[in-house]
Design an enzyme around this catalytic site. Structure first.
Site, PDB file in Angstrom:
ATOM      1  N   GLU A   1       0.848  -1.198   0.000  1.00 51.37           N
ATOM      2  CA  GLU A   1       0.000   0.000   0.000  1.00 51.37           C
ATOM      3  C   GLU A   1       0.879   1.243   0.000  1.00 51.37           C
ATOM      4  OE1 GLU A   1      -1.960   0.991   3.851  1.00 51.37           O
ATOM      5  OE2 GLU A   1      -1.362  -1.035   4.422  1.00 51.37           O
TER       6      GLU A   1
ATOM      7  N   CYS B   1      -3.543  -3.081   4.262  1.00 50.35           N
ATOM      8  CA  CYS B   1      -2.689  -4.181   4.763  1.00 50.35           C
ATOM      9  C   CYS B   1      -3.153  -5.554   4.289  1.00 50.35           C
ATOM     10  CB  CYS B   1      -2.639  -4.153   6.287  1.00 50.35           C
ATOM     11  SG  CYS B   1      -2.158  -2.567   6.943  1.00 50.35           S
TER      12      CYS B   1
ATOM     13  N   THR C   1       3.679   3.356  16.266  1.00 56.25           N
ATOM     14  CA  THR C   1       3.225   2.153  15.538  1.00 56.25           C
ATOM     15  C   THR C   1       3.687   2.187  14.080  1.00 56.25           C
ATOM     16  OG1 THR C   1       1.052   3.056  14.909  1.00 56.25           O
ATOM     17  CG2 THR C   1       1.196   1.986  17.049  1.00 56.25           C
TER      18      THR C   1
ATOM     19  N   HIS D   1      -3.122 -10.015  12.006  1.00 57.78           N
ATOM     20  CA  HIS D   1      -2.481  -8.808  11.472  1.00 57.78           C
ATOM     21  C   HIS D   1      -2.046  -7.979  12.679  1.00 57.78           C
ATOM     22  CE1 HIS D   1      -1.579  -5.130   9.504  1.00 57.78           C
ATOM     23  NE2 HIS D   1      -2.602  -4.497  10.040  1.00 57.78           N
TER      24      HIS D   1
ATOM     25  N   LYS E   1      -6.048  -7.973  21.592  1.00 60.99           N
ATOM     26  CA  LYS E   1      -7.444  -7.540  21.440  1.00 60.99           C
ATOM     27  C   LYS E   1      -8.168  -8.437  20.435  1.00 60.99           C
ATOM     28  CE  LYS E   1      -6.348  -2.560  21.955  1.00 60.99           C
ATOM     29  NZ  LYS E   1      -7.020  -2.114  23.161  1.00 60.99           N
TER      30      LYS E   1
ATOM     31  N   SER F   1      -7.308  -1.946   6.234  1.00 53.51           N
ATOM     32  CA  SER F   1      -8.267  -0.860   6.477  1.00 53.51           C
ATOM     33  C   SER F   1      -9.032  -0.552   5.210  1.00 53.51           C
ATOM     34  CB  SER F   1      -7.527   0.385   6.966  1.00 53.51           C
ATOM     35  OG  SER F   1      -7.046   0.169   8.263  1.00 53.51           O
TER      36      SER F   1
HETATM   37  N1  CAA Z   1       1.226   2.318  31.031  1.00 51.64           N
HETATM   38  C1  CAA Z   1       0.693   1.200  30.452  1.00 51.64           C
HETATM   39  N2  CAA Z   1      -0.273   1.257  29.488  1.00 51.64           N
HETATM   40  C2  CAA Z   1      -0.695   2.463  29.100  1.00 51.64           C
HETATM   41  C3  CAA Z   1      -0.180   3.655  29.660  1.00 51.64           C
HETATM   42  C4  CAA Z   1       0.810   3.550  30.671  1.00 51.64           C
HETATM   43  N3  CAA Z   1       1.352   4.627  31.243  1.00 51.64           N
HETATM   44  N4  CAA Z   1      -0.811   4.690  29.076  1.00 51.64           N
HETATM   45  C5  CAA Z   1      -1.687   4.181  28.164  1.00 51.64           C
HETATM   46  N5  CAA Z   1      -1.606   2.830  28.189  1.00 51.64           N
HETATM   47  C6  CAA Z   1      -2.341   1.876  27.357  1.00 51.64           C
HETATM   48  C7  CAA Z   1      -3.796   2.238  27.133  1.00 51.64           C
HETATM   49  O1  CAA Z   1      -4.608   1.800  28.195  1.00 51.64           O
HETATM   50  C8  CAA Z   1      -4.073   1.530  25.833  1.00 51.64           C
HETATM   51  O2  CAA Z   1      -4.264   0.156  26.066  1.00 51.64           O
HETATM   52  P1  CAA Z   1      -5.720  -0.499  25.802  1.00 51.64           P
HETATM   53  O3  CAA Z   1      -6.068  -0.213  24.362  1.00 51.64           O
HETATM   54  O4  CAA Z   1      -5.522  -1.947  26.053  1.00 51.64           O
HETATM   55  O5  CAA Z   1      -6.661   0.175  26.755  1.00 51.64           O
HETATM   56  C9  CAA Z   1      -2.765   1.646  25.071  1.00 51.64           C
HETATM   57  O6  CAA Z   1      -1.764   1.941  26.052  1.00 51.64           O
HETATM   58  C10 CAA Z   1      -2.759   2.761  24.036  1.00 51.64           C
HETATM   59  O7  CAA Z   1      -3.190   3.919  24.658  1.00 51.64           O
HETATM   60  P2  CAA Z   1      -4.167   4.954  23.938  1.00 51.64           P
HETATM   61  O8  CAA Z   1      -5.308   4.191  23.331  1.00 51.64           O
HETATM   62  O9  CAA Z   1      -4.467   6.058  24.875  1.00 51.64           O
HETATM   63  O10 CAA Z   1      -3.185   5.436  22.790  1.00 51.64           O
HETATM   64  P3  CAA Z   1      -3.377   6.527  21.698  1.00 51.64           P
HETATM   65  O11 CAA Z   1      -4.761   7.041  21.672  1.00 51.64           O
HETATM   66  O12 CAA Z   1      -2.289   7.504  21.848  1.00 51.64           O
HETATM   67  O13 CAA Z   1      -3.101   5.735  20.329  1.00 51.64           O
HETATM   68  C11 CAA Z   1      -3.460   4.069  18.685  1.00 51.64           C
HETATM   69  C12 CAA Z   1      -3.150   4.349  20.143  1.00 51.64           C
HETATM   70  C13 CAA Z   1      -4.900   4.448  18.346  1.00 51.64           C
HETATM   71  C14 CAA Z   1      -3.249   2.581  18.377  1.00 51.64           C
HETATM   72  C15 CAA Z   1      -2.480   4.895  17.772  1.00 51.64           C
HETATM   73  O14 CAA Z   1      -1.154   4.499  18.002  1.00 51.64           O
HETATM   74  C16 CAA Z   1      -2.772   4.813  16.293  1.00 51.64           C
HETATM   75  O15 CAA Z   1      -3.595   5.547  15.767  1.00 51.64           O
HETATM   76  N6  CAA Z   1      -2.086   3.885  15.559  1.00 51.64           N
HETATM   77  C17 CAA Z   1      -2.281   3.713  14.135  1.00 51.64           C
HETATM   78  C18 CAA Z   1      -3.595   3.032  13.799  1.00 51.64           C
HETATM   79  C19 CAA Z   1      -3.600   1.553  14.046  1.00 51.64           C
HETATM   80  O16 CAA Z   1      -2.568   0.919  14.216  1.00 51.64           O
HETATM   81  N7  CAA Z   1      -4.809   0.951  14.041  1.00 51.64           N
HETATM   82  C20 CAA Z   1      -4.961  -0.479  14.247  1.00 51.64           C
HETATM   83  C21 CAA Z   1      -6.172  -1.036  13.553  1.00 51.64           C
HETATM   84  S1  CAA Z   1      -6.124  -0.608  11.806  1.00 51.64           S
HETATM   85  C22 CAA Z   1      -5.045  -1.723  11.109  1.00 51.64           C
HETATM   86  O17 CAA Z   1      -4.728  -2.727  11.676  1.00 51.64           O
HETATM   87  C23 CAA Z   1      -4.472  -1.445   9.769  1.00 51.64           C
HETATM   88  C24 CAA Z   1      -3.073  -0.937   9.965  1.00 51.64           C
HETATM   89  O18 CAA Z   1      -2.102  -1.724   9.904  1.00 51.64           O
HETATM   90  C25 CAA Z   1      -2.898   0.489  10.208  1.00 51.64           C
END
Ligand code: CAA
Length: 420
Positions: free
Chosen positions: A83, A115, A158, A250, A259, A342
């Protein structure tokens, strides 16, 4: 007798540099535990403009051919799932064909659906072989991507980059696919996308996680229905998903696999014809079983944790990680695989680990490929991220790897590292 079709061998390629994820967290003023425990990351591959999806794909494919003494004349198809291609028309695959000097007498093209693109290629190749149209020829399927969200974004920890090349044939030494059992689920959603001309993906992060889980449910249920009908699994004291020795997902970040596994277990617990826990709370608790995650999923994530997201290649990096560590123990056992792209599309499929998997994996140099990487500081990572995409630095590629040397008159020129 039904033809055996699947993955005969694999090889990986990664950028030459990586950044430590805890160091990145500290630089961003974030608790490192969020990136390590919260997302499951350890290290993140850093690709510079000379390491694009073509050079990574060509490096992985060349390793595949070299390490397994592949006779190019037996290849009838070369597909690259990506992609993050480098041209709107000319496929990455044609660059790979040229760089590897592969014969002209083959189908060569790219497949794209975020992906999921690599899995689209694997299915095209395996079904081409299973149909008999390949007439005994094999296919090379390469998944190659640069996952890039940009500095100081939620997606930054990520990111990652790399490629996995698969040899698909009638001699599935690594994994014999259960052709025809696949379950698919696709929907029209805007969870993650990259408009034309943009280097960085646009993502609705938390929504993308929900889309992944919804699509997984549909794809897994589709596979389960066929697997039950063919008596590959059955409802019993062990749930259908529990009857798979391992399940690969994935992996956009490692925590996502946990998850995903919870969601898959929830599908089984919700649908079990008898004996399911009575309340949704009890089901949720059982679905989250740490023991199940440790037994079926955790061991596949070692490479993903050290490389990061590789979009199309992430699922196959999990396969490489699993077989690198456990192929002898898993010989003859069935595993499940969940691909997600996605947009969105997902597919759940399965296969049986081959008796020669351990021997084949010994021919891959996964450990040494990772060991050759250089750790860079966050400052150096930021410098690399800010380099223009069309002016690669003049670095000498390591032996057996490819690198973009220049773009002139809109044409890309690649160089190969001389044998040492
Ligand atoms: N200690 C331990 N854990 C902590 C922590 C701390 N101090 N602070 C936060 N965490 C945990 C949170 O509880 C959370 O875990 P859970 O989901 O199990 O509750 C985790 O760390 C992440 O925290 P947030 O959700 O607050 O993180 P964020 O909002 O900053 O972003 C994300 C996380 C949404 C994955 C972001 O990194 C992102 O947008 N990534 C890109 C999108 C992505 O990867 N999507 C996945 C599905 S899409 C797909 O699979 C296609 C692809 O390849 C992109």
């Amino acid at each position: 007798m039904k033809k055996l079709v699947g993955i005969e061998a694999l090889a990986i390629a990664v950028p030459s540099r990586y950044v430590d994820i805890q160091e990145l967290a500290l630089a961003r003023g974030v608790d490192p535990a969020k990136y390590t425990a919260g997302l499951g990351a350890k290290e993140m591959a850093v690709a510079d403009p000379g390491e694009d999806s073509v050079s990574l794909a060509a490096t992985a494919a060349a390793r595949l051919v070299r390490n397994n003494n592949v006779d190019p004349s037996r290849i009838g198809m070369l597909v690259v799932g990506t992609e993050t291609g480098i041209d709107h028309s000319k496929p990455v695959a044609s660059h790979v064909q040229g760089l590897l000097k592969l014969p002209n007498s083959m189908r060569v093209y790219d497949t794209q659906h975020a992906c999921y693109g690599g899995t689209a290629g694997l299915m095209a190749a395996s079904e081409w072989i299973a149909s008999g149209a390949a007439a005994g020829r094999s296919a090379i399927v390469v998944c190659s991507d640069i996952a890039r969200y940009g500095l100081n974004t939620a997606g930054e920890p990520t990111q990652g980059a790399g490629a996995v090349a698969l040899l698909v044939s009638e001699q599935p030494d690594l994994l014999a696919l259960d052709v025809g059992l696949n379950g698919s689920c696709s929907m029209d959603v805007y969870d993650f996308w990259r408009p034309l001309g943009r280097r960085e993906a646009v993502v609705d992060g938390h929504y993308s996680i929900q889309c992944y889980l919804d699509a997984l449910s549909g794809a897994y249920r589709g596979w389960r229905e066929r697997a039950l009908a063919h008596e590959v699994v059955r409802w019993g004291s062990n749930l259908p998903g529990e009857q798979l020795a391992r399940i690969l997902y994935h992996v956009p970040f490692c925590k996502m696999a946990r998850k995903a596994h919870t969601q898959l277990r929830l599908c089984d617990l919700q649908d079990a014809p008898s004996g399911a826990p009575a309340t949704p709370e009890a089901r949720d608790e059982l679905a989250k079983s740490a023991a199940s995650y440790e037994a079926q999923v955790a061991s596949s994530l070692s490479l993903n944790a050290r490389i990061g997201n590789v979009y199309t290649a992430s699922l196959y990096l999990a396969l490489a990680g699993l077989l690198h560590g456990e192929s002898a123990a898993l010989s003859g056992q069935r595993i499940g695989l969940l691909s997600y792209g996605s947009g969105c599309a997902s597919e759940f499929f399965s296969g049986v680990v081959g008796e020669k998997a351990a021997k084949r994996m010994a021919q891959t140099d996964v450990e040494s490929v990772l060991a050759r990487r250089e750790r860079v500081s966050v400052k150096e990572y930021e410098r690399i991220m800010n380099l223009p995409y069309d002016a690669p630095e003049a670095l000498t590629p390591a032996a057996g790897t490819f690198r973009l040397a220049e773009i002139r008159d809109f044409k890309r020129r690649y160089v190969e590292g001389a044998a040492s």
